[in-house]
Design an enzyme around this catalytic site. Structure first.
Site, PDB file in Angstrom:
ATOM      1  N   GLN A 191       0.861  -1.186   0.000  1.00  0.00           N
ATOM      2  CA  GLN A 191       0.000   0.000   0.000  1.00  0.00           C
ATOM      3  C   GLN A 191       0.895   1.233   0.000  1.00  0.00           C
ATOM      4  OE1 GLN A 191      -3.190   1.190   1.295  1.00  0.00           O
ATOM      5  NE2 GLN A 191      -2.317   3.127   1.911  1.00  0.00           N
ATOM      6  N   THR A 192       0.564   2.231  -0.802  1.00  0.00           N
ATOM      7  CA  THR A 192       1.379   3.441  -0.748  1.00  0.00           C
ATOM      8  C   THR A 192       0.555   4.683  -1.061  1.00  0.00           C
ATOM      9  OG1 THR A 192       3.349   4.547  -1.613  1.00  0.00           O
ATOM     10  CG2 THR A 192       2.096   3.219  -3.156  1.00  0.00           C
ATOM     11  N   ARG A 193       1.039   5.814  -0.574  1.00  0.00           N
ATOM     12  CA  ARG A 193       0.501   7.110  -0.979  1.00  0.00           C
ATOM     13  C   ARG A 193       1.651   8.094  -1.078  1.00  0.00           C
ATOM     14  NH1 ARG A 193      -1.086   9.232   4.659  1.00  0.00           N
ATOM     15  NH2 ARG A 193      -0.854   7.406   5.950  1.00  0.00           N
ATOM     16  N   HIS A 197      11.083   6.085  -2.237  1.00  0.00           N
ATOM     17  CA  HIS A 197      12.510   6.301  -2.019  1.00  0.00           C
ATOM     18  C   HIS A 197      13.176   4.952  -1.782  1.00  0.00           C
ATOM     19  CE1 HIS A 197      11.589   5.779   2.196  1.00  0.00           C
ATOM     20  NE2 HIS A 197      10.942   6.930   2.311  1.00  0.00           N
ATOM     21  N   HIS A 200      11.570   2.461   0.725  1.00  0.00           N
ATOM     22  CA  HIS A 200      10.421   1.693   0.216  1.00  0.00           C
ATOM     23  C   HIS A 200      10.896   0.535  -0.669  1.00  0.00           C
ATOM     24  CE1 HIS A 200       8.473   5.865   0.551  1.00  0.00           C
ATOM     25  NE2 HIS A 200       7.931   5.151   1.531  1.00  0.00           N
ATOM     26  N   GLY A 285       3.902  -1.663   7.556  1.00  0.00           N
ATOM     27  CA  GLY A 285       5.092  -0.984   8.074  1.00  0.00           C
ATOM     28  C   GLY A 285       4.831  -0.345   9.426  1.00  0.00           C
ATOM     29  N   ARG A 286       5.732   0.532   9.774  1.00  0.00           N
ATOM     30  CA  ARG A 286       5.598   1.251  11.027  1.00  0.00           C
ATOM     31  C   ARG A 286       4.465   2.271  10.888  1.00  0.00           C
ATOM     32  NH1 ARG A 286       7.245   5.790  13.473  1.00  0.00           N
ATOM     33  NH2 ARG A 286       8.090   5.593  15.584  1.00  0.00           N
ATOM     34  N   ASP A 287       3.588   2.335  11.878  1.00  0.00           N
ATOM     35  CA  ASP A 287       2.497   3.319  11.916  1.00  0.00           C
ATOM     36  C   ASP A 287       1.672   3.327  10.628  1.00  0.00           C
ATOM     37  OD1 ASP A 287       0.960   5.170  13.253  1.00  0.00           O
ATOM     38  OD2 ASP A 287       2.139   6.889  12.574  1.00  0.00           O
ATOM     39  N   HIS A 288       1.278   2.154  10.164  1.00  0.00           N
ATOM     40  CA  HIS A 288       0.469   2.037   8.948  1.00  0.00           C
ATOM     41  C   HIS A 288      -0.848   2.820   9.101  1.00  0.00           C
ATOM     42  CE1 HIS A 288      -0.858  -0.257   5.289  1.00  0.00           C
ATOM     43  NE2 HIS A 288      -2.027   0.129   5.753  1.00  0.00           N
ATOM     44  N   ALA A 289      -1.135   3.656   8.100  1.00  0.00           N
ATOM     45  CA  ALA A 289      -2.377   4.454   8.090  1.00  0.00           C
ATOM     46  C   ALA A 289      -2.539   5.306   9.342  1.00  0.00           C
ATOM     47  CB  ALA A 289      -3.603   3.564   7.889  1.00  0.00           C
TER      48      ALA A 289
END
Ligand SMILES: [Zn+2]
Lengths: 382, 74
Positions: A191-193, A197, A200, A285-289
């Site tokens: 998932q990305t927004r 870099h 990622h 990942g860390r702190d997703h959403a």
């Protein structure tokens, strides 16, 4: 391939043979205009992205999701998908069995059968979904601004709306066939927004070492001011994939949905959506959403312990930094060198360099990706 | 408010004792929540084995056509 969530891939897009009849019927029906976020929800229900949902939640499911993170059928579900209307509209629609849903510009695109209209407790909703009633949280703010009644009932999509990015807009049935054709037995969803870099890329390629393919799935839609524009994200990822990924190992298509910033609850929701697209794994990942410091850094990973029946395997990553001695992305568990040798993959810092028209260091961002961002005008949501 | 309804299932007492022991240090707070967790896990893995494709050959051909047109498939 994993079965869709709930066992069946929902398809509520009308067949071409029935379409004309429905459009004719639609002309005499009461209409309701939906904003962009709700329109996307309708389309995600219709195409099976939200399987097993076949419509907006009725009260029983709604309450069960808030209390137990499950639909009343016991299937895991953490974000209530609801259609809100004001009192006057609720009174008017009480007399109707079926209505037509329209886009903001008045184009009819779906039909909805009205099964139930009900009131709800906004504090309860905010507390359950976002873990807080603090109005500084953008999700809580949104709940506060919702109208006072919810309509539940099945929807049927009649027309596609033009949401842009048609070349990148695959439905679950399409990604499922695609993965199968590529011979992928295991697929990890990402998932990305953001513009990618090296941090990622490191996460994605680490995951790729133990699955057959990666499904890069940017969220497209309403974002916060200052976020990268959707086309900049898509172009930069396409460039990254063209230059640094094997064509038969990586695929990208979009997810049209609003970010809710619900942290852990949204991580489960995001995993379910990717399972419907055919993923067997999902990167968290860390702190997703997350947003601000509303959630613990790994709360979105811990919540998966509560769902033994999710049927998609979460892949947890810590946050990575670049270590000049190791010459690559590392975390505290793999790099013996001290903080003085490490540099964060700071999106903020890279953004600043890009805004000056300069290319960030190569160990932070691929130059081809940086070039796309530099050449884009505008780059950000205003 | 419609709180979820629960029902009672009987299990042998020795088994309940065994579960109670197994629960120690797991974060589960009751035998019921532990049993619920395990049953969900078991049922979901059975259901996974029963799994079928869910789309016809005809659908699949149509989809492949679009995937080729978009450049996702050669
Ligand atoms: Zn190091």
């Amino acid at each position: 391939m994993p079965k869709p969530h709930g066992g069946t891939l929902i398809n509520r897009i009308v067949s071409s043979s029935k379409k004309e009849r429905l459009l004719e019927e639609a002309e005499s029906m009461t209409t309701l205009k939906l904003n962009g976020g709700l329109r996307k929800d309708v389309e995600n229900i219709a195409s099976g992205v939200y399987s097993p949902l076949e419509g907006f939640l009725c009260r029983d499911d709604f309450e069960n999701v808030l209390h137990h993170d499950r639909l009343s059928s016991d299937i895991p579900w953490t974000i209530p998908i609801t259609l809100d209307v004001d009192k006057a509209t609720a009174d008017e629609l009480k007399r109707e069995e079926e209505i037509i849903l329209q886009t903001e510009t008045g184009a009819s695109f779906a039909m909805m059968s009205i099964e139930e209209i009900y009131g709800y407790d906004k504090d309860h909703m905010a507390e359950s979904v976002y873990g807080t009633t603090n109005e500084a949280h953008p999700g809580v703010q949104k709940v506060r601004n919702m109208d006072d009644f919810l309509i539940g009932g099945e929807i049927t999509q009649i027309n596609e709306t033009d949401s842009g990015f048609q070349n990148y807009n695959l439905r679950p049935i399409e990604t499922r066939v695609l993965f199968k054709e590529k011979g992928w037995r295991t697929v990890v969803g990402f998932q990305t927004r953001n513009v990618p870099h090296l941090g990622h890329e490191y996460v994605q390629k680490t995951a790729l070492t133990f699955v057959d393919g990666i499904f890069i799935n940017p969220i497209i839609g309403e974002k916060k001011t200052g976020d990268y524009l959707d086309e900049v994200i898509l172009d930069s990822y396409q460039t990254l994939m063209d230059n640094y990924y094997l064509k038969n190992r990586a695929v990208m298509s979009i997810l049209q949905a609003e970010m809710r910033y619900a942290g852990p609850k949204e991580a489960i929701f995001h995993a379910i959506l990717r399972k419907n697209f055919g993923c067997t794994h999902f990167i968290v990942g860390r702190d997703h959403a997350g947003v601000g410091d509303h959630y613990g850094p790994y709360a979105a990973q811990d919540i998966f312990d509560r769902f033994p029946d999710l049927d998609i395997t979460p892949v947890f990553f810590k946050s990575f930094t670049y270590c000049e001695k190791c010459g690559g992305a590392v975390d505290g568990f793999i790099c013996p060198h001290g903080e003085e040798h490490r540099e964060n993959f700071s999106g903020t810092k890279m953004r600043k360099i890009l805004m000056e028209g300069k290319i960030p260091p190569e160990h932070m961002m691929r130059p081809e990706v940086a070039r796309i961002v530099i050449d884009a005008d505008p780059k950000f949501v205003e | 408010m419609t709180e979820k309804k629960y029902t009672t299932v009987s299990i042998p007492i020795p088994l309940a004792k065994k579960i109670k022991k197994r629960m120690e240090g797991t974060g589960f707070t009751s035998i019921s929540s532990y049993v619920t967790y395990v049953l969900r896990q078991v049922i979901s893995s059975i259901e996974e084995e029963e799994q079928q494709e869910g789309f016809s050959k005809e659908d699949e051909e149509k989809v492949k056509e679009r995937l080729r047109a978009l450049g996702y498939l050669d």
